[in-house]
Design a protein around this motif. Structure first.
Motif, PDB file in Angstrom:
ATOM      1  N   ASP A  12       0.814  -1.215   0.000  1.00 36.82           N
ATOM      2  CA  ASP A  12       0.000   0.000   0.000  1.00 36.82           C
ATOM      3  C   ASP A  12       0.845   1.261   0.000  1.00 36.82           C
ATOM      4  OD1 ASP A  12       0.133  -1.631   2.264  1.00 36.82           O
ATOM      5  OD2 ASP A  12      -1.415  -0.569   3.338  1.00 36.82           O
ATOM      6  N   LEU A  13       2.024   1.229   0.623  1.00 32.12           N
ATOM      7  CA  LEU A  13       2.904   2.394   0.587  1.00 32.12           C
ATOM      8  C   LEU A  13       3.411   2.643  -0.832  1.00 32.12           C
ATOM      9  CD1 LEU A  13       4.422   4.622   2.095  1.00 32.12           C
ATOM     10  CD2 LEU A  13       6.247   2.974   2.488  1.00 32.12           C
ATOM     11  N   LEU A  14       3.797   1.599  -1.531  1.00 26.65           N
ATOM     12  CA  LEU A  14       4.235   1.749  -2.923  1.00 26.65           C
ATOM     13  C   LEU A  14       3.113   2.311  -3.799  1.00 26.65           C
ATOM     14  CD1 LEU A  14       6.259  -1.493  -3.725  1.00 26.65           C
ATOM     15  CD2 LEU A  14       7.109   0.840  -3.717  1.00 26.65           C
ATOM     16  N   VAL A  15       1.921   1.752  -3.641  1.00 26.36           N
ATOM     17  CA  VAL A  15       0.784   2.201  -4.439  1.00 26.36           C
ATOM     18  C   VAL A  15       0.497   3.679  -4.162  1.00 26.36           C
ATOM     19  CG1 VAL A  15      -1.709   1.936  -4.742  1.00 26.36           C
ATOM     20  CG2 VAL A  15      -0.245  -0.078  -4.671  1.00 26.36           C
ATOM     21  N   PHE A  16       0.478   4.061  -2.895  1.00 30.57           N
ATOM     22  CA  PHE A  16       0.194   5.458  -2.559  1.00 30.57           C
ATOM     23  C   PHE A  16       1.295   6.384  -3.066  1.00 30.57           C
ATOM     24  CE2 PHE A  16       0.123   9.194   0.176  1.00 30.57           C
ATOM     25  CZ  PHE A  16      -1.204   9.582   0.014  1.00 30.57           C
ATOM     26  N   SER A  21      -3.172   7.212  -4.373  1.00 30.59           N
ATOM     27  CA  SER A  21      -4.363   6.675  -3.720  1.00 30.59           C
ATOM     28  C   SER A  21      -4.197   5.173  -3.596  1.00 30.59           C
ATOM     29  CB  SER A  21      -5.608   6.994  -4.544  1.00 30.59           C
ATOM     30  OG  SER A  21      -6.745   6.383  -4.002  1.00 30.59           O
ATOM     31  N   THR A  22      -4.871   4.597  -2.613  1.00 27.18           N
ATOM     32  CA  THR A  22      -4.804   3.140  -2.477  1.00 27.18           C
ATOM     33  C   THR A  22      -6.120   2.469  -2.843  1.00 27.18           C
ATOM     34  OG1 THR A  22      -5.410   3.296  -0.137  1.00 27.18           O
ATOM     35  CG2 THR A  22      -3.054   3.211  -0.666  1.00 27.18           C
ATOM     36  N   ALA A  23      -7.194   3.224  -2.894  1.00 23.91           N
ATOM     37  CA  ALA A  23      -8.527   2.666  -3.121  1.00 23.91           C
ATOM     38  C   ALA A  23      -8.605   1.936  -4.456  1.00 23.91           C
ATOM     39  CB  ALA A  23      -9.574   3.765  -3.067  1.00 23.91           C
TER      40      ALA A  23
END
Length: 70
Positions: A12-16, A21-23
């Motif tokens: 989730d940190l990479l995605v954000f 956004s993580t959604a």
């Protein structure tokens, strides 16, 4: 988009960090990278992760800041 995990990175940190956004993106990332969940919550440094393409018009949620004293 392919990115490389740094020390103490989670999915989730990479995605954000890269998509803002993580959604919905975390789930897509897990589908694009079969077996990555087997690493546990913290990815090994140097792990290459394929992220989904950002969706146009979708940005990180913003929140109004309220200050008590101005």
């Amino acid at each position: 988009m392919r990115v490389t995990a740094q020390q103490n990175d989670t999915i989730d940190l990479l995605v954000f960090r890269y998509l803002g956004s993580t959604a919905g993106y975390v789930e897509q990332t897990l589908e694009l990278n079969p077996g990555i969940a087997g690493f546990g919550p913290v990815l090994p440094m140097g792990t290459v992760v394929t992220l989904p393409d950002p969706q146009p018009g979708r940005t990180a949620a913003t929140q109004e800041i309220v200050q008590l004293w101005e």
